[in-house]
Design an enzyme around this catalytic site. Sequence first.
Site, short mmCIF file in Angstrom:
data_model
loop_
_atom_site.label_atom_id
_atom_site.label_comp_id
_atom_site.label_asym_id
_atom_site.label_seq_id
_atom_site.Cartn_x
_atom_site.Cartn_y
_atom_site.Cartn_z
N LYS A 112 24.32 25.41 55.74
CA LYS A 112 22.52 26.30 56.01
C LYS A 112 21.80 25.52 55.58
O LYS A 112 20.35 26.29 56.03
CB LYS A 112 22.45 27.57 54.84
CG LYS A 112 23.78 28.76 54.78
CD LYS A 112 23.50 29.71 53.56
CE LYS A 112 25.30 30.57 54.01
NZ LYS A 112 26.08 30.25 53.82
C1 PLP Z 1 27.27 30.39 54.63
C2 PLP Z 1 28.73 29.79 54.32
C3 PLP Z 1 29.92 30.19 55.35
C4 PLP Z 1 29.33 31.41 55.89
O1 PLP Z 1 28.89 31.58 56.95
P1 PLP Z 1 28.81 32.41 57.91
O2 PLP Z 1 27.84 32.62 58.86
O3 PLP Z 1 27.71 33.93 56.67
O4 PLP Z 1 29.47 33.71 58.21
C5 PLP Z 1 31.18 28.82 54.82
N1 PLP Z 1 31.10 28.28 53.71
C6 PLP Z 1 29.83 28.01 53.44
C7 PLP Z 1 30.03 26.67 52.70
C8 PLP Z 1 28.69 28.63 53.41
O5 PLP Z 1 27.64 28.60 52.89
#
Ligand code: PLP
Length: 497
Positions: A112
């Site tokens: 993220k």
């Molecule tokens: C947020 C997240 C996901 C999921 O991603 P999305 O975009 O919500 O589908 C998967 N793995 C990790 C470690 C995350 O932080």
Amino acid sequence: MYYTGTRNTDIHISSSQAITGGIAEDGGLYVPAEIPKISLDTIASMADVSYIERAEKILSLYLTDFTGEELDYCVKGAYSTGFSDEKIVPVVSIDENTDILELYKGPTCAFKDLALQILPRLLTVSAGKTAKGIGIVILVATSGDTGKAALEGFKDVENTKILVFYPSDGVSPMQKLQMCTQEGNNVAVCAIQGNFDDAQSGVKKIFTNPDIIKKLKDNSLAFSSANSINWGRLAPQIVYYFSAYCDLLKEDRIQCGEKINIVVPTGNFGNILAAFYAREMGLPVNKLICASNANSVLTQFLTTGVYDRNREFYTTISPSMDILISSNLERLLYYFAGSEKVKEWMKELNQTGKYQIDDETFGKIKDVFAAGCCNDDDTKATIASLYAEKGYLCDTHTGVAVKVCEDYRKSTGDKTPAVIASTASPFKFAAAVLEAVSGEKPDCSEFEMVGRLEDITGIKCPPALSGLEKKQVRFSGCCKKEEMENTVYNMLKIGVQ
Ligand SMILES: *Cc1c(COP(=O)(O)O)cnc(C)c1O
């Protein structure tokens, strides 16, 4: 290029309006009215340039009301410092047909960061164009990683305040510590009693409540979203799929134009949706493979056309995917079925928790997407075998994706080279990863586990995580769902109701 709404195509706004708005007033999401195209020649030419240049190229196609200087300020500010790998998103080969796209080299060790390091800049530049003098209030519902990445991106950014809600029992100890020790003068963090969906629905309700919006307005404030429903979150994620392809080209692992499969551990459907945009733009992609944990609502949807959130909710070792309402799916449905149908389905989802798409739409989705799911035991077994056989240590979310990729290959015989998105550092989920590679249930503190994992594997924990042990906890509050609104007022100091 203009943006419209998934539930109302009369909406006709610029990218900066979409980014400052976050979510449409009718609850729909903003989407580019048309997806820009990029040629194979351009993709090939991007193989020789840096991540920053790749990002500027891709983002310039979407953020058409940003000047070159503005875009340069945003992209360089986000990716010049703070990442522990100079490639920003390195691609690591684990066998001749499989590569791991490491998306966790940013300041909070989760994918993220790629979006949330740039979003505050996109947002403040956008607000400068559309809403001068208005303070931005960022409200976040997090299943763990978004919260920390958003806090880190927004801390001490002028004219912004950020408030993060996380489910009290739905995040890992490391994630919780990351958030509760957050520094910065414009930040607040609060646990809520409930799961991620409760947090997310609560935030959505606050965003769309006219009384609250008015109250903010009277105080020269306006909400914006850092959740993956914000277009400013999604656009930067498109970049790294191009970047991965360019790196594979550069290393002669694929020929220009050769298709790849992309496997994404999925929760809110943001990351895989970014891969979908890349594919629509012209990135040579065969299948997008959606990997879920025991909360397999998306596996069911992508294999049957029925979305049904009326099911048991599981707390798993991959908590960022413990989600039953995947908000960004609405954007995909918009492209395949149009706003009228989206409106209908979202209304059904709201009223009954369930909807079924028509055969024509389902057929189109199945052409592009494959899906699979994996429980905690299989996730751990996959982490263990990947480490034992290839010496590669992955986190629990990535473990789910690796397993789903293996299952997909077995059941289809598809030999297309696969790029697997790796979304977090294994040290963020030390307990489960340590159990997987050592075979024993660890019975010690979080940081002892980190130490043992380092000892066993010889891999160093990123300092951003190991340093948390000595940091002071600043936020320890926990509220009920019904109290979220007042928590917001308290943080903003604008009068409790
Ligand atoms: C947020 C997240 C996901 C999921 O991603 P999305 O975009 O919500 O589908 C998967 N793995 C990790 C470690 C995350 O932080």
